[in-house]
Motif scaffolding. Structure first.
Motif, PDB file in Angstrom:
ATOM      1  N   SER A   1      46.096 -49.708 -36.085  1.00 18.74           N
ATOM      2  CA  SER A   1      46.414 -48.724 -35.208  1.00 18.74           C
ATOM      3  C   SER A   1      47.476 -48.803 -33.757  1.00 18.74           C
ATOM      4  CB  SER A   1      44.398 -49.359 -34.088  1.00 18.74           C
ATOM      5  OG  SER A   1      43.685 -49.006 -35.054  1.00 18.74           O
ATOM      6  N   VAL A   2      47.676 -47.682 -33.419  1.00 16.29           N
ATOM      7  CA  VAL A   2      48.424 -47.563 -32.220  1.00 16.29           C
ATOM      8  C   VAL A   2      48.025 -47.005 -31.738  1.00 16.29           C
ATOM      9  CG1 VAL A   2      50.838 -47.774 -34.098  1.00 16.29           C
ATOM     10  CG2 VAL A   2      49.240 -45.772 -33.446  1.00 16.29           C
ATOM     11  N   PRO A   3      48.066 -47.799 -30.313  1.00 20.54           N
ATOM     12  CA  PRO A   3      47.612 -47.005 -28.716  1.00 20.54           C
ATOM     13  C   PRO A   3      47.842 -45.568 -28.651  1.00 20.54           C
ATOM     14  CG  PRO A   3      49.489 -48.781 -28.731  1.00 20.54           C
ATOM     15  CD  PRO A   3      49.146 -48.463 -30.229  1.00 20.54           C
ATOM     16  N   PRO A   4      47.521 -45.300 -27.449  1.00 24.23           N
ATOM     17  CA  PRO A   4      48.005 -43.463 -27.445  1.00 24.23           C
ATOM     18  C   PRO A   4      49.269 -44.006 -26.598  1.00 24.23           C
ATOM     19  CG  PRO A   4      45.949 -44.072 -26.058  1.00 24.23           C
ATOM     20  CD  PRO A   4      46.078 -45.452 -26.563  1.00 24.23           C
ATOM     21  N   GLY A   5      50.499 -42.344 -26.864  1.00 30.61           N
ATOM     22  CA  GLY A   5      51.466 -42.588 -26.623  1.00 30.61           C
ATOM     23  C   GLY A   5      52.206 -43.415 -27.764  1.00 30.61           C
ATOM     24  N   SER A   6      51.898 -43.833 -28.688  1.00 29.61           N
ATOM     25  CA  SER A   6      53.028 -44.859 -29.634  1.00 29.61           C
ATOM     26  C   SER A   6      53.888 -43.765 -30.370  1.00 29.61           C
ATOM     27  CB  SER A   6      52.729 -45.286 -30.575  1.00 29.61           C
ATOM     28  OG  SER A   6      51.642 -46.221 -29.854  1.00 29.61           O
TER      29      SER A   6
END
Length: 296
Positions: free
Chosen positions: A280-285
């Protein structure tokens, strides 16, 4: 070899191929129940295309503004009859069992599906707008509806998804595979896709059954939203559980990226081309390849 000898060999193979108890063919059971018609399902999709995009795929009087209301009624009545028959065949398709009154259940599902058409049309309207906003080569709405394979593929998927939610066997998969074979875009009927969905070019896109896609998402050609691995049951068979990515709103994924497993791509992220992503990657990545460095 004379004709009599040829017919004798043919008869030997007839005896083998028509026998229902051959142990080496145990995974091809004898099927004696009604089956859906691929040709009829294709006719359903052609009718739905006229219903969703009135006037675009019609000619003559049918395309005139003052006649659309009349022909819409004609199309929907014919659609109901075709759907009811094919849903009935789908309900009976399972070898193991069949519901007690498939015709009555098929009738209920057919009209329930027709009641969902306004929502499907709304979603497709947003998809057309997403393509218009996101592809400089798209010169008009009419061109997008007529020519872009991504619109045909998402039409099929959105129709199939509603039938999938209504627990209609077989038909949803036939519908998406019709689009897959024609456009090269493979989206499972179970995938949940939000508004303003854009597939640029589209060829080679694969979206798995349990994928969830938010609003304003854009995918380029060759993107895979797939499973990383399968959980097996006690018999060693794959379990039908969540195994595909969740793509949040306003995400762009560039060509040939593979996003695998039950992971979340945070809102507003950008995934570069040819990326292999399994976490997973956080928002805005922004997940991009390393820059090429030239040696001097």
């Amino acid at each position: 070899m004379n004709r009599t000898e040829i017919l004798a060999q043919i008869q030997e193979n007839v005896n083998i191929l028509s026998a229902a108890d051959q142990p080496e063919y145990k995974y091809i059971p004898l099927h004696q129940k009604p089956s859906p018609s691929v040709a009829a399902v294709n006719d359903i999709m052609l009718l739905l295309r006229k219903v969703i995009f009135p006037g675009f795929f019609s000619s003559g009087r049918e395309a005139q503004l003052d006649a659309i209301h009349y022909y819409m009624g004609v199309h929907l009545e014919k659609l109901y009859d075709l759907l009811q028959e094919q849903i009935n065949n789908g309900l009976c398709f399972k070898v193991e069992d069949c519901c007690e009154d498939p015709k009555e259940r098929a009738s209920e599902i057919a009209i329930e599906f027709i009641n969902k058409l306004p929502r499907i049309k709304h979603l497709l309207s947003t998809d057309v707008k997403a393509v218009l906003d996101g592809d400089p080569s798209a010169k008009s709405i009419s061109e997008i509806i007529f020519c872009f394979p991504s619109i045909e593929a998402i039409l099929h998927q959105r129709v199939a998804h509603e039938l999938f939610k209504l627990e209609v066997p077989v038909l949803p998969r036939i519908i998406t595979e019709l689009a897959h074979s024609k456009t090269g875009i493979d989206i499972h009927p179970g995938a949940q896709i939000g508004e303003y969905f854009c597939m640029d070019h589209g060829t080679g896109i694969v979206i798995g059954q349990t994928a969830i896609i938010g609003n304003h998402v854009k995918l380029y050609q060759g993107v895979t939203l797939g499973a990383k691995s399968f959980t097996l049951d006690e018999e060693g068979l794959p379990m039908d559980i969540s195994r595909h990515p969740i793509i949040e709103d306003h995400v762009t994924i560039y060509s040939n990226a593979s996003v695998l497993g039950c992971i979340t791509i945070g809102a507003g992220s950008v995934i570069g081309g040819n990326i292999w992503l399994t976490q997973s990657v956080p928002p805005g990545s922004k997940i991009l390849q390393s820059r090429v460095r030239e040696e001097k």
